[in-house]
Design a protein around this motif. Structure first.
Motif, PDB file in Angstrom:
ATOM      1  N   GLU A   1       0.833  -1.217   0.000  1.00 42.01           N
ATOM      2  CA  GLU A   1       0.000   0.000   0.000  1.00 42.01           C
ATOM      3  C   GLU A   1       0.867   1.267   0.000  1.00 42.01           C
ATOM      4  O   GLU A   1       0.463   2.298  -0.545  1.00 42.01           O
ATOM      5  CB  GLU A   1      -0.938   0.046   1.218  1.00 42.01           C
ATOM      6  N   ASP A   2       2.047   1.182   0.639  1.00 45.08           N
ATOM      7  CA  ASP A   2       2.917   2.372   0.687  1.00 45.08           C
ATOM      8  C   ASP A   2       3.335   2.778  -0.725  1.00 45.08           C
ATOM      9  O   ASP A   2       3.486   3.964  -1.025  1.00 45.08           O
ATOM     10  CB  ASP A   2       4.180   2.073   1.519  1.00 45.08           C
ATOM     11  N   ILE A   3       3.538   1.793  -1.571  1.00 41.75           N
ATOM     12  CA  ILE A   3       3.952   2.090  -2.956  1.00 41.75           C
ATOM     13  C   ILE A   3       2.719   2.399  -3.813  1.00 41.75           C
ATOM     14  O   ILE A   3       2.753   3.296  -4.658  1.00 41.75           O
ATOM     15  CB  ILE A   3       4.756   0.908  -3.544  1.00 41.75           C
ATOM     16  N   ALA A   4       1.629   1.684  -3.561  1.00 44.79           N
ATOM     17  CA  ALA A   4       0.391   1.944  -4.319  1.00 44.79           C
ATOM     18  C   ALA A   4      -0.062   3.394  -4.130  1.00 44.79           C
ATOM     19  O   ALA A   4      -0.494   4.053  -5.087  1.00 44.79           O
ATOM     20  CB  ALA A   4      -0.706   0.980  -3.870  1.00 44.79           C
ATOM     21  N   ASN A   5       0.079   3.910  -2.909  1.00 44.45           N
ATOM     22  CA  ASN A   5      -0.320   5.303  -2.650  1.00 44.45           C
ATOM     23  C   ASN A   5       0.509   6.274  -3.480  1.00 44.45           C
ATOM     24  O   ASN A   5       0.001   7.282  -3.967  1.00 44.45           O
ATOM     25  CB  ASN A   5      -0.166   5.634  -1.159  1.00 44.45           C
ATOM     26  N   LEU A   6       1.802   5.970  -3.617  1.00 45.15           N
ATOM     27  CA  LEU A   6       2.680   6.839  -4.412  1.00 45.15           C
ATOM     28  C   LEU A   6       2.332   6.737  -5.903  1.00 45.15           C
ATOM     29  O   LEU A   6       2.306   7.749  -6.625  1.00 45.15           O
ATOM     30  CB  LEU A   6       4.143   6.433  -4.149  1.00 45.15           C
ATOM     31  N   ILE A   7       2.046   5.531  -6.353  1.00 45.66           N
ATOM     32  CA  ILE A   7       1.654   5.353  -7.763  1.00 45.66           C
ATOM     33  C   ILE A   7       0.357   6.121  -8.034  1.00 45.66           C
ATOM     34  O   ILE A   7       0.237   6.824  -9.051  1.00 45.66           O
ATOM     35  CB  ILE A   7       1.486   3.843  -8.086  1.00 45.66           C
ATOM     36  N   ALA A   8      -0.590   6.012  -7.107  1.00 48.94           N
ATOM     37  CA  ALA A   8      -1.873   6.716  -7.289  1.00 48.94           C
ATOM     38  C   ALA A   8      -1.653   8.235  -7.310  1.00 48.94           C
ATOM     39  O   ALA A   8      -2.271   8.951  -8.101  1.00 48.94           O
ATOM     40  CB  ALA A   8      -2.839   6.328  -6.174  1.00 48.94           C
ATOM     41  N   PHE A   9      -0.741   8.709  -6.479  1.00 48.26           N
ATOM     42  CA  PHE A   9      -0.409  10.152  -6.466  1.00 48.26           C
ATOM     43  C   PHE A   9       0.113  10.573  -7.847  1.00 48.26           C
ATOM     44  O   PHE A   9      -0.292  11.592  -8.404  1.00 48.26           O
ATOM     45  CB  PHE A   9       0.632  10.411  -5.374  1.00 48.26           C
ATOM     46  N   LEU A  10       1.005   9.751  -8.406  1.00 49.01           N
ATOM     47  CA  LEU A  10       1.583  10.089  -9.718  1.00 49.01           C
ATOM     48  C   LEU A  10       0.565   9.915 -10.853  1.00 49.01           C
ATOM     49  O   LEU A  10       0.726  10.487 -11.925  1.00 49.01           O
ATOM     50  CB  LEU A  10       2.834   9.240  -9.982  1.00 49.01           C
TER      51      LEU A  10
END
Ligand code: NDP
Length: 279
Positions: A233-242
């Motif tokens: 989820e920590d990486i998914a949140n960053l992907i969603a931000f981008l």
């Protein structure tokens, strides 16, 4: 209105780990998603988790296939266009530290391992980006590549081919970003550190070895200053931000590290100077 309403996303490697988490998050936030991976059972599990979030089944397109093959790449694009009519977001996430058939590491690794590593971590991204680009230009959309901290200015001799493939992916991110921003398309990358996923299992490491490694990393600040293992989820949140244009529109062609501080530690700084001097 959910932030990805009316958006269509393809997320490769969404039958597990970071890709699965990203697919769930984007779908929950309104996107229509194409999910994919080779393992049909695990892909079905991703579908179930998405539906459990209350997402209607017609918002999900599942494609079982090997992303290194032209057949699977074409099916990903064609079925997405057929079902949803457009592509706004491409997350090139599928990847692995492809194990050597003989278990060798470093210089001893077979050249076939090099070919398979680059076929998955770089060539398939290049191919899929080429195939999706005209559709993403039409929607002025987003491409997010999932790289790794191993791509940076450090040596990883045991995983040399893996590190090389991710370093090349970072370069590809910058070059395509410059080319595609001319058409209103943004390309960026995320570079995760240690994240608890199926990654180690996919390298052939038995479960207990993976757990031992994670425990070691999490208890040594020289490996993980935050002492907290990354979750998908920590990486998914960053992907969603981008992928979220209004939030991140000024970020173009960047390789953004999310690693609990791992890359901040320089070998020399990992040692306790006071201890050294007191001996
Ligand atoms: P997982 O093993 O949990 O997930 C990898 C995903 O990629 C799976 O869905 C797998 O699906 C898919 N995949 C692998 N090979 C193929 C293939 N040939 N064709 C289609 N799909 C494929 O690992 P992660 O979630 O950790 O990995 C996601 C990305 O994150 C990778 O690019 C990895 O390099 C990167 N990364 C991971 C880190 C970590 O610590 N976990 C650190 C830094 C980067 P299936 O098996 O069903 O084909």
């Amino acid at each position: 209105m959910p932030r990805f309403s009316n958006k269509v996303a393809i997320i490769t490697g969404s039958s597990n780990g970071i890709g699965r988490s990203t697919a769930i998050l984007l779908a929950k936030d309104g996107a229509k998603v194409t999910i994919t991976g080779r393992n049909a059972e695990r892909l079905e599990q991703t579908l179930k988790l998405i539906l459990a979030e209350g997402v209607p089944e017609e918002n999900v397109n599942s494609v079982v296939g090997d992303v290194t093959t032209v057949t699977a790449q074409d099916e990903l694009i064609d079925s997405t266009i057929k079902k949803f009519g457009k592509i706004d977001i491409l997350v090139n996430n599928a990847g692995s530290a492809v194990p050597d058939a003989t278990g060798a590491q470093g210089l001893a690794q077979d050249i076939d391992t090099y070919d398979r590593m680059f076929a998955l971590n770089l060539r398939s991204v290049v191919q899929l980006t080429k195939k999706a680009k005209d559709y993403i230009i039409q929607t002025k959309g987003e491409i997010i590549n999932v790289s790794s901290i191993v791509s940076g200015a450090h040596g990883f001799p045991d995983s040399s081919f893996y590190a090389m493939s991710k370093a090349a992916l970072d370069s590809y991110t910058r070059n395509t970003a410059l080319e595609l921003i001319e058409h209103g398309v943004r390309v960026n990358a995320v570079n995760p550190g240690i994240v608890v996923t199926g990654f180690l299992e996919a390298t052939g490491a038995p479960k207990q070895i993976g757990e031992k490694l994670y425990d070691y990393f999490a208890s040594h600040k020289a490996c993980l200053p935050s002492k907290e293992l990354g979750q998908p989820e920590d990486i998914a949140n960053l992907i969603a931000f981008l992928a979220d244009r209004p939030l991140s529109k000024y970020i173009i062609g960047q390789t953004i590290v999310a690693d609990g501080g791992t890359t901040l530690v320089l070998g020399i700084g990992a040692h306790n100077i006071a201890d050294i001097l007191s001996k």
